[in-house]
Design a protein around this motif. Structure first.
Motif, short mmCIF file in Angstrom:
data_model
loop_
_atom_site.label_atom_id
_atom_site.label_comp_id
_atom_site.label_asym_id
_atom_site.label_seq_id
_atom_site.Cartn_x
_atom_site.Cartn_y
_atom_site.Cartn_z
N LYS A 11 45.35 4.58 1.70
CA LYS A 11 46.68 5.11 1.43
C LYS A 11 47.57 4.79 2.61
O LYS A 11 47.27 5.14 3.76
N THR A 12 48.65 4.07 2.34
CA THR A 12 49.63 3.74 3.36
C THR A 12 51.02 4.04 2.79
O THR A 12 51.14 4.47 1.63
N LYS A 13 52.04 3.77 3.55
CA LYS A 13 53.40 3.92 3.03
C LYS A 13 53.73 2.86 1.99
O LYS A 13 54.71 2.97 1.26
N GLU A 14 52.89 1.81 1.93
CA GLU A 14 53.13 0.69 1.01
C GLU A 14 52.27 0.73 -0.25
O GLU A 14 52.71 0.27 -1.31
N THR A 15 51.06 1.29 -0.13
CA THR A 15 50.12 1.24 -1.26
C THR A 15 49.25 2.48 -1.30
O THR A 15 49.05 3.16 -0.29
N GLN A 16 48.69 2.71 -2.48
CA GLN A 16 47.60 3.68 -2.67
C GLN A 16 46.55 2.99 -3.53
O GLN A 16 46.85 2.57 -4.65
N GLY A 59 51.62 0.15 -5.66
CA GLY A 59 52.22 -0.32 -4.42
C GLY A 59 53.65 -0.75 -4.61
O GLY A 59 54.19 -0.70 -5.73
N ASP A 60 54.23 -1.22 -3.53
CA ASP A 60 55.64 -1.60 -3.52
C ASP A 60 55.85 -3.02 -4.06
O ASP A 60 56.38 -3.90 -3.39
N HIS A 67 51.47 -6.65 -0.37
CA HIS A 67 50.80 -5.45 0.14
C HIS A 67 49.71 -4.97 -0.81
O HIS A 67 48.62 -4.59 -0.39
N ASP A 71 45.75 -5.05 0.16
CA ASP A 71 45.10 -3.76 0.29
C ASP A 71 44.00 -3.55 -0.75
O ASP A 71 43.01 -2.87 -0.49
#
Length: 197
Positions: A11-16, A59-60, A67, A71
């Motif tokens: 989990k990041t600010k870009e993807t889960q 994701g974005d 990303h 990921d």
């Protein structure tokens, strides 16, 4: 026999991303990743690798698919590493040639514990569906480095980019199947003179 399964999350600010693998599956795939062509390719790894694969990712993708693709590769690599544990009893090496019409791909892998990717694929166009073909290398690099495996992946010939990519993913799946296959003659043994991989 102990279950050879692995699950990982990122989990990041870009993807889960959530991934679950079963090395002793039947090739079932449940893929929801927001990148349609990659989902199709992940189904090839599952089916031809005879592993069960569940992937849920968001994701974005409104920026681009980079990303998400990277990921998913990272998380799949981590889940695979957990699934095979210390690699006792596995064959370790796998290779496959897969044709798809005019295309031919080769995958050679080693569950070496040393991350590495040698990749050669010259696609005739920049996209397959909506997926940028340069992201295929990024996916495999992320997977190889997070699974700590060595992979040599080559598209030997082809004219149709879809065929070339699909042959490569199928070849990787077949090579992975061979590498993780349990060798009854090596039950309980780590396939290395070092005693560890």
């Amino acid at each position: 026999m102990a279950e050879r399964t692995g699950a990982a999350q990122r989990k990041t600010k870009e993807t889960q991303v959530e991934v679950r693998v079963d090395l002793d599956g039947t090739g079932k795939a449940e893929i929801d990743c927001g990148v349609p062509f990659l989902a199709h390719m992940l189904e090839q790894i599952a089916r031809h690798g005879m592993i069960d694969l569940q992937i849920s990712a968001s994701g974005d993708t409104w920026i681009d698919d980079h990303h998400s693709v990277e990921d998913i590769g990272i998380t799949l690599g981590q889940a695979l590493s957990l699934a095979w544990g210390d690699k006792s009893g596995v064959s370790r090496y796998g290779h496959a040639y897969v044709p798809l019409d005019e295309s031919l791909a080769r995958a050679v892998i080693d569950l070496s514990g040393r991350a590495g990717l040698e990749y050669q694929a010259d696609f005739p166009r920049e996209r397959v569906g909506a997926l940028d073909t340069e992201l295929i290398e990024e996916f495999f690099r992320a997977l190889a480095f997070n699974a700590s495996l060595t992979a040599h992946l080559d598209v030997l010939r082809g004219r149709n980019a879809h065929h070339m990519a699909e042959a490569l993913f199928k070849a990787f799946g077949r090579a992975l199947r061979s590498a993780v296959e349990l060798d009854p003659r090596a039950a309980g043994l780590v396939p290395s003179t070092k005693g560890a991989l």
